[in-house]
Design an enzyme around this catalytic site. Structure first.
Site, PDB file in Angstrom:
ATOM      1  N   TYR A 133      39.546  69.414 -21.467  1.00  0.00           N
ATOM      2  CA  TYR A 133      39.531  68.516 -20.313  1.00  0.00           C
ATOM      3  C   TYR A 133      40.063  67.143 -20.682  1.00  0.00           C
ATOM      4  CZ  TYR A 133      35.180  66.281 -22.021  1.00  0.00           C
ATOM      5  OH  TYR A 133      34.243  65.605 -22.741  1.00  0.00           O
ATOM      6  N   ASN A 174      27.876  67.903 -32.445  1.00  0.00           N
ATOM      7  CA  ASN A 174      26.614  68.108 -31.729  1.00  0.00           C
ATOM      8  C   ASN A 174      25.756  69.082 -32.515  1.00  0.00           C
ATOM      9  OD1 ASN A 174      27.121  66.606 -29.186  1.00  0.00           O
ATOM     10  ND2 ASN A 174      28.857  68.020 -29.088  1.00  0.00           N
ATOM     11  N   SER A 196      36.461  70.625 -26.611  1.00  0.00           N
ATOM     12  CA  SER A 196      35.070  70.752 -27.051  1.00  0.00           C
ATOM     13  C   SER A 196      34.869  72.190 -27.470  1.00  0.00           C
ATOM     14  CB  SER A 196      34.099  70.434 -25.916  1.00  0.00           C
ATOM     15  OG  SER A 196      34.116  69.059 -25.638  1.00  0.00           O
ATOM     16  N   GLU A 256      40.697  66.395 -24.504  1.00  0.00           N
ATOM     17  CA  GLU A 256      39.624  66.715 -25.440  1.00  0.00           C
ATOM     18  C   GLU A 256      39.393  68.214 -25.482  1.00  0.00           C
ATOM     19  OE1 GLU A 256      34.795  66.178 -25.644  1.00  0.00           O
ATOM     20  OE2 GLU A 256      35.990  64.360 -25.559  1.00  0.00           O
ATOM     21  N   HIS A 291      33.294  64.088 -32.083  1.00  0.00           N
ATOM     22  CA  HIS A 291      31.832  64.088 -32.018  1.00  0.00           C
ATOM     23  C   HIS A 291      31.280  65.432 -32.449  1.00  0.00           C
ATOM     24  CE1 HIS A 291      32.158  60.825 -28.646  1.00  0.00           C
ATOM     25  NE2 HIS A 291      32.575  60.406 -29.815  1.00  0.00           N
ATOM     26  N   ASP A 340      39.226  63.418 -21.170  1.00  0.00           N
ATOM     27  CA  ASP A 340      38.109  62.494 -21.350  1.00  0.00           C
ATOM     28  C   ASP A 340      38.693  61.084 -21.385  1.00  0.00           C
ATOM     29  OD1 ASP A 340      35.726  61.316 -21.759  1.00  0.00           O
ATOM     30  OD2 ASP A 340      35.245  62.300 -23.645  1.00  0.00           O
ATOM     31  N   HIS A 362      23.863  63.921 -30.696  1.00  0.00           N
ATOM     32  CA  HIS A 362      25.275  63.687 -30.417  1.00  0.00           C
ATOM     33  C   HIS A 362      25.778  62.687 -31.464  1.00  0.00           C
ATOM     34  CE1 HIS A 362      28.841  63.619 -27.968  1.00  0.00           C
ATOM     35  NE2 HIS A 362      28.742  62.336 -27.685  1.00  0.00           N
ATOM     36  N   GLU A 368      33.486  68.205 -30.849  1.00  0.00           N
ATOM     37  CA  GLU A 368      34.379  67.791 -29.760  1.00  0.00           C
ATOM     38  C   GLU A 368      35.448  66.879 -30.354  1.00  0.00           C
ATOM     39  OE1 GLU A 368      32.089  65.481 -27.011  1.00  0.00           O
ATOM     40  OE2 GLU A 368      30.309  66.738 -27.217  1.00  0.00           O
TER      41      GLU A 368
END
Lengths: 64, 498
Positions: free
Chosen positions: B95, B158, B104, B102, B156, B97, B242, B10
């Protein structure tokens, strides 16, 4: 546990010619610098004209 | 053992309205998302994301934070009607954030795919900038992580990790790795300290913003290991790790090694094969010591009394991973990561500047040093900070990294063609294929979508159906393409058994 740091092989191994390390590094560095210098001129052309103003204006809110 | 696992990246982008530093970043970020959505006929309505499975306050350590005690910024499951939110044709989420747009990435199963779909996000942002440029002053976007004035925003990673792996083991195995990893994948930064209180250059743009070892927060008291426990998958089988400590990468090799080496270390931890004493005595301080030393010779004190450099710590991890792969078998994706990981450590041990084609912070520093040399600049010179910011400008004609890449100064592992294709095509081997395919081909029937669900309106059946996609590895191309290609949403839902 042995604490010796293992030097990973340099990539592109090939035959190990005994080369004077100092000369090799100097040559590498010179080539690297020339490389970048030829790009500098081009970058000069796209840099924000008023650096101070530009930096001041780049204000973000924290995210995530 | 393999680097392959379900993962994704992200990226929050820095945003600025040229000449208007006071512009509202939420509104500008909203413009970014709605501009892209409109141009591609995607519904950016607030109802387009399904929040029913979001649990941002569940902590991996086994408790839930009461909502009343949570910081407002932690309540990511509340719908803010001013914020746009959309699923892209490639299965990604775009979207707002907080104060940043952001991207993702969709779920992928290999580090290489993580790089490809992360780069696809750069093209999404680049297209938006180009579209908005038609109405001056437009909006500029930057793939970076700080403004150098005290604010930081995240990139980030994941990773799905088996639930049976005790969280304490993850903390023990990953903390030293995260302290050291930055030398291979830091993005570089002009300025030392959260507000650039000291002049100079450092390896990671994020390290100064970390203040805790373990915790749930992501916006304050940032922890090296984040405990958010929201798997978006079967929670009995998976946890989603995360990772909030990485920098945004533009260089393919650094990006590949970042996700790839981390995935391998997680495999070691899952198999309980992390068998060396590598505890760093003061990890939060060590993070900064390593970041502030671009010569990569600084050492940090270990629990057992040793003083190790970041390269020495990473070499221990590499030895463990290599030995494990030799025992358990490998695959091409794993071999590729190990080869680059080993090569980078060799370069960094010899002279970090040798990695100028592979690692963001080295490429940036090399360039800045040439400027300093040519024009006699001190680190306090605003021109250097301007170059630092412009290094991550997403525009090809303005972004300095793109100039270096274009000039052949940066190692490419991806091709422009495959990255372009990834903007409109989901990964074939995860549920992103169904999510992206439905949005692309049956968009008018989508009420909402999320990582693990689709809510669809069925015109013939006259009902609403919720398609659950709890297994990230199900609903890929092989399983869903023939159903999708009929273009009939009722048939699709029946075929999926939902």
């Amino acid at each position: 546990m042995a604490q010796e740091q293992i030097r990973p092989e340099r990539s592109g191994g090939g035959d190990e010619e005994p080369v004077d390390e100092g000369t090799q590094v100097a040559a590498q560095n010179a080539a690297r610098d020339e490389d970048v210098d030829s790009v500098l001129d081009e970058i000069d052309g796209v840099l924000e004209s008023n650096a101070e103003e530009f930096v001041k204006g780049f204000v973000q809110k924290g995210g995530q | 053992m393999s680097v392959r696992r379900v993962m994704g990246v992200e990226t929050e982008y820095g945003i600025s309205v040229p000449g208007e530093p006071q512009a509202n970043p939420m509104a500008a970020s909203g413009d970014v998302v709605t501009t892209y959505a409109r141009a591609h006929g995607l519904r950016a309505a607030h109802g387009a994301w399904d929040y029913s499975d979001e649990h941002p306050l569940i902590d991996a350590r086994g408790f839930e934070v009461p909502r009343s005690r949570a910081d407002l910024s932690q309540l990511t499951d509340i719908e803010d009607p001013t914020l746009a939110n959309v699923v892209l044709a490639n299965g990604a989420r775009l979207y707002v954030d907080h104060a940043h747009p952001e991207y993702s990435s969709p779920e992928v199963t290999s580090p290489r795919d993580a790089v490809v779909w992360d780069r696809a996000g750069e093209l999404v942002m680049r297209e938006v900038v180009q579209r908005l440029a038609a109405t001056p002053p437009g909006i500029n976007l930057y793939k970076n992580n700080t403004d150098g004035k005290g604010s930081s925003y995240g990139t980030h990673e994941n990773f799905l990790v088996t639930r049976r792996t005790p969280f304490e083991r993850i903390v023990a195995g990953l903390t030293p790795f995260f302290v050291a990893r930055q030398v291979m994948c830091g993005a570089g930064r002009v300025g030392i300290g959260q507000e650039s209180e000291h002049a100079g250059y450092q390896i990671s743009s994020r390290s100064d913003f970390f203040e805790a070892s373990v915790g749930l927060e992501t916006t304050f008291k940032r922890p090296i290991i984040n405990t958010r426990d929201e798997p978006h998958a079967d929670p009995d089988i998976w946890r989603r790790l995360h990772v909030i400590i990485g920098d945004a990468n533009q260089a393919d090799v650094a990006n590949l090694v970042k996700t790839g080496s981390t995935s391998l270390v997680l495999s070691l931890i899952e198999a309980d094969a992390f068998d060396r004493g590598l505890e760093v005595l003061h990890p939060v301080e060590a993070l900064k010591v390593i970041s502030h030393d671009p010569t990569c010779t600084a050492t940090v004190r270990m629990r057992d009394g040793r003083d190790l450099t970041a390269v020495q710590i990473l070499t221990e991890y590499l030895e463990m991973a290599t030995a494990f792969v030799e025992r358990e078998g490998s695959d091409p994706a794993t071999d590729e990561v190990l080869a680059h990981w080993e090569r980078l450590l060799g370069l960094l041990a010899h002279d970090p500047m040798d990695a100028t084609a592979d690692i963001d912070w080295v490429a940036k520093l090399n360039l800045l040093e040439r400027y300093r040399h040519r024009d006699g600049m001190e680190w306090t010179d605003p021109r250097l900070t301007a170059i630092d910011i412009q290094f991550s400008d997403v525009r090809p004609e303005k972004g300095i990294f793109h100039k270096l890449e274009e000039a052949g100064r940066i190692t490419r592992l991806t091709s422009d063609e495959e990255v372009r294709a990834a903007v409109s095509t989901p990964p074939a081997d995860t549920r992103a294929w169904l999510r992206g395919g439905v949005v692309e081909r049956l968009g008018q029937h989508v009420i909402s979508a999320s990582w693990d669900s689709l809510v669809l309106r069925l015109p013939r059946a006259g009902r609403i159906a919720r398609v659950s996609m709890l297994d990230p590895l199900a609903h890929g191309r092989d399983e869903t393409e023939s159903l999708l290609s009929t273009g009939d949403v009722d048939d699709l839902v029946v075929g999926l058994g939902a």
